[in-house]
Design a protein around this motif. Structure first.
Motif, PDB file in Angstrom:
ATOM      1  N   PRO A   1       0.035   7.465   3.670  1.00 25.59           N
ATOM      2  CA  PRO A   1       1.040   6.761   3.540  1.00 25.59           C
ATOM      3  C   PRO A   1       1.450   5.489   4.322  1.00 25.59           C
ATOM      4  O   PRO A   1       1.945   4.460   3.640  1.00 25.59           O
ATOM      5  CB  PRO A   1       2.256   7.707   3.540  1.00 25.59           C
ATOM      6  CG  PRO A   1       1.528   8.957   3.346  1.00 25.59           C
ATOM      7  CD  PRO A   1       0.242   8.857   3.751  1.00 25.59           C
ATOM      8  N   VAL A   2       0.992   5.399   5.418  1.00 24.63           N
ATOM      9  CA  VAL A   2       1.113   4.112   6.141  1.00 24.63           C
ATOM     10  C   VAL A   2       0.345   3.232   5.594  1.00 24.63           C
ATOM     11  O   VAL A   2       0.751   1.805   5.525  1.00 24.63           O
ATOM     12  CB  VAL A   2       0.532   4.346   7.688  1.00 24.63           C
ATOM     13  CG1 VAL A   2       0.608   3.160   8.467  1.00 24.63           C
ATOM     14  CG2 VAL A   2       1.413   5.426   8.435  1.00 24.63           C
TER      15      VAL A   2
ATOM     16  N   SER B   1       3.220  -6.414  -1.780  1.00 33.97           N
ATOM     17  CA  SER B   1       2.904  -6.365  -3.459  1.00 33.97           C
ATOM     18  C   SER B   1       1.737  -6.607  -3.609  1.00 33.97           C
ATOM     19  O   SER B   1       1.495  -7.230  -4.645  1.00 33.97           O
ATOM     20  CB  SER B   1       4.189  -7.458  -3.789  1.00 33.97           C
ATOM     21  OG  SER B   1       5.274  -7.149  -3.389  1.00 33.97           O
TER      22      SER B   1
ATOM     23  N   GLY C   1       2.102  -1.783  -0.126  1.00 30.75           N
ATOM     24  CA  GLY C   1       3.292  -1.936  -0.907  1.00 30.75           C
ATOM     25  C   GLY C   1       4.324  -3.271  -0.387  1.00 30.75           C
ATOM     26  O   GLY C   1       4.809  -3.993  -1.271  1.00 30.75           O
ATOM     27  N   SER C   2       4.303  -3.312   0.857  1.00 35.12           N
ATOM     28  CA  SER C   2       5.295  -4.137   1.811  1.00 35.12           C
ATOM     29  C   SER C   2       4.816  -5.885   1.145  1.00 35.12           C
ATOM     30  O   SER C   2       5.482  -6.824   1.261  1.00 35.12           O
ATOM     31  CB  SER C   2       5.229  -4.097   2.837  1.00 35.12           C
ATOM     32  OG  SER C   2       4.310  -4.294   3.695  1.00 35.12           O
TER      33      SER C   2
ATOM     34  N   LEU D   1      -0.565   2.804   2.327  1.00 36.59           N
ATOM     35  CA  LEU D   1       0.150   2.331   1.030  1.00 36.59           C
ATOM     36  C   LEU D   1       1.513   1.623   1.412  1.00 36.59           C
ATOM     37  O   LEU D   1       1.653   0.594   0.340  1.00 36.59           O
ATOM     38  CB  LEU D   1       0.464   3.717   0.224  1.00 36.59           C
ATOM     39  CG  LEU D   1      -0.708   4.527  -0.138  1.00 36.59           C
ATOM     40  CD1 LEU D   1      -0.282   5.899  -0.879  1.00 36.59           C
ATOM     41  CD2 LEU D   1      -1.667   3.577  -0.854  1.00 36.59           C
ATOM     42  N   ASP D   2       2.082   1.906   2.344  1.00 39.84           N
ATOM     43  CA  ASP D   2       3.525   0.989   2.812  1.00 39.84           C
ATOM     44  C   ASP D   2       2.948  -0.341   2.934  1.00 39.84           C
ATOM     45  O   ASP D   2       3.808  -1.312   2.683  1.00 39.84           O
ATOM     46  CB  ASP D   2       3.960   1.927   3.865  1.00 39.84           C
ATOM     47  CG  ASP D   2       4.735   3.156   3.280  1.00 39.84           C
ATOM     48  OD1 ASP D   2       5.186   3.289   2.160  1.00 39.84           O
ATOM     49  OD2 ASP D   2       5.254   3.948   4.500  1.00 39.84           O
ATOM     50  N   ARG D   3       1.901  -0.258   3.860  1.00 45.02           N
ATOM     51  CA  ARG D   3       1.377  -1.873   4.313  1.00 45.02           C
ATOM     52  C   ARG D   3       0.958  -2.793   3.067  1.00 45.02           C
ATOM     53  O   ARG D   3       1.351  -3.841   2.904  1.00 45.02           O
ATOM     54  CB  ARG D   3       0.197  -1.739   4.896  1.00 45.02           C
ATOM     55  CG  ARG D   3       0.416  -1.458   6.389  1.00 45.02           C
ATOM     56  CD  ARG D   3      -1.061  -1.102   7.105  1.00 45.02           C
ATOM     57  NE  ARG D   3      -0.859  -0.482   8.482  1.00 45.02           N
ATOM     58  CZ  ARG D   3      -2.042   0.327   8.805  1.00 45.02           C
ATOM     59  NH1 ARG D   3      -3.163   0.337   8.346  1.00 45.02           N
ATOM     60  NH2 ARG D   3      -1.957   1.147  10.020  1.00 45.02           N
TER      61      ARG D   3
ATOM     62  N   ASP E   1      -2.290  -4.372   9.484  1.00 42.50           N
ATOM     63  CA  ASP E   1      -1.596  -5.759   9.253  1.00 42.50           C
ATOM     64  C   ASP E   1      -2.472  -6.771   9.351  1.00 42.50           C
ATOM     65  O   ASP E   1      -2.547  -7.577   8.781  1.00 42.50           O
ATOM     66  CB  ASP E   1      -0.465  -5.474   9.991  1.00 42.50           C
ATOM     67  CG  ASP E   1       0.561  -4.291   9.393  1.00 42.50           C
ATOM     68  OD1 ASP E   1       0.809  -4.568   8.080  1.00 42.50           O
ATOM     69  OD2 ASP E   1       1.317  -3.742  10.081  1.00 42.50           O
TER      70      ASP E   1
ATOM     71  N   LYS F   1      -5.326   5.586   7.910  1.00 38.85           N
ATOM     72  CA  LYS F   1      -4.283   4.874   8.716  1.00 38.85           C
ATOM     73  C   LYS F   1      -4.962   3.851   9.761  1.00 38.85           C
ATOM     74  O   LYS F   1      -4.204   2.942  10.317  1.00 38.85           O
ATOM     75  CB  LYS F   1      -3.155   5.699   9.331  1.00 38.85           C
ATOM     76  CG  LYS F   1      -3.493   6.712  10.494  1.00 38.85           C
ATOM     77  CD  LYS F   1      -2.296   7.406  10.727  1.00 38.85           C
ATOM     78  CE  LYS F   1      -2.576   8.356  11.558  1.00 38.85           C
ATOM     79  NZ  LYS F   1      -1.485   9.185  12.106  1.00 38.85           N
TER      80      LYS F   1
END
Length: 240
Positions: free
Chosen positions: A219-220, A229, A226-227, A222-224, A193, A188
């Motif tokens: 997960p942080v 795409s 995923g958001s 993966l969220d970055r 970003d 992470k």
């Protein structure tokens, strides 16, 4: 070729004229055997450029074995590009012993250097001259961008907050790349970003083990991804 080496990293690049670059060599517990087996399966008889992103044992674990094999049973190692920061580990000592024993050219490489891979623009973006003011080898990882035509790859080693901040502030949109190797195995503290904004990758590859004791990929991260795409590949589930 992003090689599945568990909680570690090793990437093989084959250039348009057949020259090869190997970025890191896996974990010390494997002693290079996973990487060597992969290279042999793919008929690699020479490593023209061996890039050691930094001296941690999960990145140089196979350096000694790779050097020994290619210098004694194959067509050699052309040159090694290293951040120049020493480690006290036995793995690092064996690596330097192999370099000395086989008289392989070893460069301390920093931002602004070029790796002369035939037909490929291979630019070293980090660490800066004199290094970042950080005690961490991770933050001063060798960062390489490879460009071939319209396609590019960005390898940031284990650079974390400070290392990525330096890259973004120094290079900005010049970091844009088709494929990004996620920093520090999906930690992470990497693949921020800010970095994703300027790299704007079409795909990201994460190299870590399925049951990572460090919780990689976080997960942080993966969220970055995923958001945005961004198609993301993980060696633990997708393999080599």
């Amino acid at each position: 070729h992003f090689i599945n080496v568990g909680q570690s990293l090793s990437t093989l690049v084959v250039g348009p004229t057949g020259e090869t670059m190997l970025v890191d060599t896996g974990d010390w517990r494997d002693d290079g055997q996973l990487v060597l087996a992969y290279l042999q399966r793919h008929g690699i008889t020479r490593i023209d450029y061996l890039v050691s992103s930094h001296g941690d044992a999960d990145h140089i674990g196979g350096n000694a074995a790779v050097i020994e094999y290619f210098e004694t049973e194959a067509d050699g190692v052309g040159a090694i590009y290293d951040q120049g920061l020493a480690s006290s580990s036995q793995t690092y000592e064996r690596y330097l012993d192999a370099v000395e024993r086989h008289e392989v050219t070893l460069y301390r490489t920093q931002a602004g250097d070029r790796i002369p891979m035939d037909g490929v623009e291979a630019t070293v973006l980090g660490p800066p001259e004199g290094y970042l003011d950080s005690p961490e080898r991770n933050e001063n990882s060798v960062v390489v961008k490879l460009t071939y035509g319209e396609t590019s790859f960005l390898f940031t080693g284990d650079a974390e907050d400070d290392g990525e901040r330096y890259l973004v502030e120094t290079y900005g949109s010049d970091l844009e790349a088709t494929v990004l190797k996620a920093g520090h195995h999906g930690s992470k503290s990497s693949t921020s970003d800010a970095l994703l904004d300027v790299v704007d990758p079409e795909a990201v590859v994460i190299s870590s083990s399925y049951d990572s004791q460090y919780g990689h990929p976080d997960p942080v991260v993966l969220d970055r991804l995923g958001s945005r795409s961004i198609p993301t590949y993980w060696t633990a589930t997708h393999g080599d």
